[in-house]
Design a protein around this motif. Structure first.
Motif, PDB file in Angstrom:
ATOM      1  N   UNK A   6       0.829  -1.190   0.000  1.00 35.30           N
ATOM      2  CA  UNK A   6       0.000   0.000   0.000  1.00 35.30           C
ATOM      3  C   UNK A   6       0.864   1.241   0.000  1.00 35.30           C
ATOM      4  N   UNK A   7       0.351   2.299  -0.606  1.00 31.83           N
ATOM      5  CA  UNK A   7       1.097   3.555  -0.602  1.00 31.83           C
ATOM      6  C   UNK A   7       2.375   3.451  -1.370  1.00 31.83           C
ATOM      7  N   UNK A   8       2.365   2.916  -2.555  1.00 29.02           N
ATOM      8  CA  UNK A   8       3.613   2.642  -3.255  1.00 29.02           C
ATOM      9  C   UNK A   8       4.300   3.881  -3.733  1.00 29.02           C
ATOM     10  N   UNK A   9       3.578   4.823  -4.248  1.00 28.21           N
ATOM     11  CA  UNK A   9       4.210   5.952  -4.901  1.00 28.21           C
ATOM     12  C   UNK A   9       4.689   7.000  -3.954  1.00 28.21           C
ATOM     13  N   UNK A  10       5.698   7.766  -4.365  1.00 27.73           N
ATOM     14  CA  UNK A  10       6.140   8.897  -3.571  1.00 27.73           C
ATOM     15  C   UNK A  10       5.190  10.059  -3.725  1.00 27.73           C
ATOM     16  N   UNK A  16       5.735   2.671  -8.652  1.00 28.00           N
ATOM     17  CA  UNK A  16       5.698   1.857  -7.449  1.00 28.00           C
ATOM     18  C   UNK A  16       7.052   1.272  -7.122  1.00 28.00           C
ATOM     19  N   UNK A  17       7.989   1.382  -8.049  1.00 27.47           N
ATOM     20  CA  UNK A  17       9.337   0.877  -7.781  1.00 27.47           C
ATOM     21  C   UNK A  17       9.995   1.636  -6.642  1.00 27.47           C
ATOM     22  N   UNK A  18       9.490   2.866  -6.364  1.00 24.00           N
ATOM     23  CA  UNK A  18      10.049   3.644  -5.270  1.00 24.00           C
ATOM     24  C   UNK A  18       9.677   3.050  -3.916  1.00 24.00           C
ATOM     25  N   UNK A  19       8.669   2.192  -3.885  1.00 26.25           N
ATOM     26  CA  UNK A  19       8.228   1.565  -2.646  1.00 26.25           C
ATOM     27  C   UNK A  19       9.045   0.298  -2.410  1.00 26.25           C
ATOM     28  N   UNK A  20      10.264   0.465  -1.915  1.00 25.79           N
ATOM     29  CA  UNK A  20      11.129  -0.693  -1.700  1.00 25.79           C
ATOM     30  C   UNK A  20      11.143  -1.161  -0.252  1.00 25.79           C
ATOM     31  N   UNK A  21      10.428  -0.447   0.634  1.00 28.97           N
ATOM     32  CA  UNK A  21      10.354  -0.875   2.027  1.00 28.97           C
ATOM     33  C   UNK A  21       9.164  -1.826   2.174  1.00 28.97           C
ATOM     34  N   UNK A 353       6.515   6.899  11.573  1.00 31.07           N
ATOM     35  CA  UNK A 353       6.584   7.273  10.162  1.00 31.07           C
ATOM     36  C   UNK A 353       6.457   6.040   9.267  1.00 31.07           C
ATOM     37  N   UNK A 354       7.038   4.918   9.698  1.00 32.10           N
ATOM     38  CA  UNK A 354       6.887   3.682   8.936  1.00 32.10           C
ATOM     39  C   UNK A 354       5.419   3.281   8.853  1.00 32.10           C
ATOM     40  N   UNK A 355       4.697   3.405   9.960  1.00 30.31           N
ATOM     41  CA  UNK A 355       3.269   3.087   9.950  1.00 30.31           C
ATOM     42  C   UNK A 355       2.503   4.012   9.020  1.00 30.31           C
ATOM     43  N   UNK A 356       2.870   5.301   9.011  1.00 29.66           N
ATOM     44  CA  UNK A 356       2.205   6.256   8.111  1.00 29.66           C
ATOM     45  C   UNK A 356       2.451   5.893   6.650  1.00 29.66           C
ATOM     46  N   UNK A 357       3.687   5.543   6.327  1.00 29.39           N
ATOM     47  CA  UNK A 357       4.013   5.212   4.950  1.00 29.39           C
ATOM     48  C   UNK A 357       3.338   3.944   4.487  1.00 29.39           C
ATOM     49  N   UNK A 360      -0.533   4.491   4.285  1.00 28.12           N
ATOM     50  CA  UNK A 360      -0.983   5.431   3.278  1.00 28.12           C
ATOM     51  C   UNK A 360      -0.128   5.395   2.033  1.00 28.12           C
ATOM     52  N   UNK A 361       0.928   6.184   2.042  1.00 26.78           N
ATOM     53  CA  UNK A 361       1.827   6.228   0.880  1.00 26.78           C
ATOM     54  C   UNK A 361       3.187   6.708   1.343  1.00 26.78           C
ATOM     55  N   UNK A 362       4.182   6.384   0.547  1.00 24.11           N
ATOM     56  CA  UNK A 362       5.527   6.893   0.783  1.00 24.11           C
ATOM     57  C   UNK A 362       5.737   8.121  -0.095  1.00 24.11           C
ATOM     58  N   UNK A 363       6.384   9.128   0.475  1.00 23.08           N
ATOM     59  CA  UNK A 363       6.761  10.303  -0.298  1.00 23.08           C
ATOM     60  C   UNK A 363       8.252  10.219  -0.630  1.00 23.08           C
TER      61      UNK A 363
END
Length: 415
Positions: A6-10, A16-21, A353-357, A360-363
């Protein structure tokens, strides 16, 4: 296993490749961290012949100070705890040549001395293990409660594994410090602020055991207009302080201030070993050769900005994850006397912050900053030997910027 997809994009339109966590990487890093911790302790024990040498230390260095204070409290007099020579002599008697190498004065207020009095009821090894185990459990519970990370990843065990494997937990545990407890109190205060404001205030009041770590709380409570919590914190803090005075004697406060003044000059202002492992702006300035007075001035300016940012977050957002993470990060910046083990507070911010990302999404850039914060306690712990540039304040300030951006994006307001 559930993947953190979830929340893949920055941002909108980002790959979604930016969502590596991902969950898989969290699990891998957590297990790898635990294995490295076991390997480190085993190697340490082998090199020091079972922790019998004094040249490389041993686990529980700071806890040995707590245990000695408890011993003197129970068998002698509280006044001897604040007598540096008597305290070091007692430490040498209890711990042998190890104390000769690392003798330190007692730098805690009487309220904490009362709290640790029972520690010496148990033999040192058992007491140390019990203290660390209890601290880790309280920290993990508090971090998960305020961050709701278990709900975000839909697996409470994975969330607990991630928090327990944070390097800040391991570093604090091998030293035997109380920062896991103070961080748990701070996180619990934020968690109960809305539902149980008096209980939240009592949690803050308990920070009388280490009052410099409560420095940001009055400002953010006023910003949030949390008057019941503010009153409860003030009254409970006064009560715990009074209890310390009644138990240890009024002169203990004077002795505490004398010891603190000596250590301020010797360690905070002129201690290179401290600067190398302290993630505060003051230490970074002093390690760069900036004079003491100018370092205080610049640190004070940065502290004012950090407090203003924390108050802004607490006014603009009711999300306890953002409030807790900003409180933790700003406390590390505002307080000039911060050792690397206080980065346990940054662990609260990392969990939130990890829970928020995940929820929701990662920036853009957030995950890299979180990794830097994850590794920072290890960097600071060994930097007294490595003597690399002091990057701690930069990492913590970047974490604050991450939180500010999240508040702006969620609230839709310009901060």
């Amino acid at each position: 296993m559930y993947l953190l997809s979830r929340g893949a994009g920055a941002s909108d339109g980002d790959s979604s490749a930016l969502d590596w966590l991902t969950a898989r990487r969290l699990v891998f890093c957590s297990y790898a961290a635990f294995i490295s911790y076991v390997g480190f302790v085993a190697t340490w024990a082998w090199v020091t012949h079972g922790f019998t040498g004094t040249d490389a230390g041993r686990p529980g260095l700071d806890f040995s100070i707590f245990w000695t204070a408890s011993h003197l409290m129970r068998h002698e007099s509280p006044a001897l705890v604040y007598d540096h020579q008597a305290f070091v002599k007692a430490t040498v008697t209890l711990f042998g040549g190890f104390a000769n190498e690392y003798g330190m004065p007692w730098l805690y207020p009487p309220a904490f001395l009362v709290g640790i009095a029972p520690l010496s009821l148990l033999p040192f090894p058992i007491s140390y293990i019990a203290f660390v185990s209890g601290s880790v459990v309280l920290f993990v519970v508090a971090a998960l409660s305020v961050s709701r990370l278990g709900r975000s990843v839909q697996d409470p065990r994975l969330a607990a594994l991630f928090v327990a494997a944070l390097p800040c937990v391991f570093v604090t545990a091998i030293i035997g410090q109380n920062s896991l407890l103070t961080a748990a109190l701070a996180a619990s205060a934020v968690r109960w602020l809305a539902a149980k404001p008096v209980l939240a205030g009592i949690c803050i009041g308990l920070l009388a055991i280490k009052p410099q770590m409560a420095i940001v709380f009055p400002f953010v409570l006023i910003a949030a207009q949390a008057w019941r919590t503010f009153a409860a914190a003030a009254l409970s803090g006064l009560a715990f302080t009074t209890l310390g005075a009644l138990t240890c004697g009024a002169r203990s406060f004077h002795a505490f201030l004398v010891n603190a003044s000596v250590m301020r000059s010797a360690t905070l202002e002129h201690g290179q070993h401290f600067w190398m492992s302290s993630p505060s702006p003051f230490s970074a300035l002093r390690s760069a050769g900036i004079p003491v007075t100018l370092s205080y001035v610049v640190h004070g300016m940065i502290a004012i900005v950090a407090i203003a940012a924390a108050c802004q977050v607490w006014r603009r957002s009711s999300d306890m994850r953002l409030r807790a993470s900003m409180l933790a990060a700003s406390t590390l910046i505002v307080n000039p006397y911060v050792w690397h083990y206080e980065l346990a507070w940054l662990g609260i911010a990392l969990a939130c912050v990890t829970a928020c990302g995940i929820n929701g999404r990662w920036y853009l850039g957030e995950q890299g900053i979180l990794v830097a914060g994850w590794l920072l306690p290890v960097y600071e712990h060994f930097n007294r030997v490595a003597k690399l540039p002091q990057i701690g304040p930069a990492v913590v300030l970047l974490t604050m910027l991450v939180i500010l951006r999240r508040v702006r994006m969620v609230a839709g307001v310009k901060l």
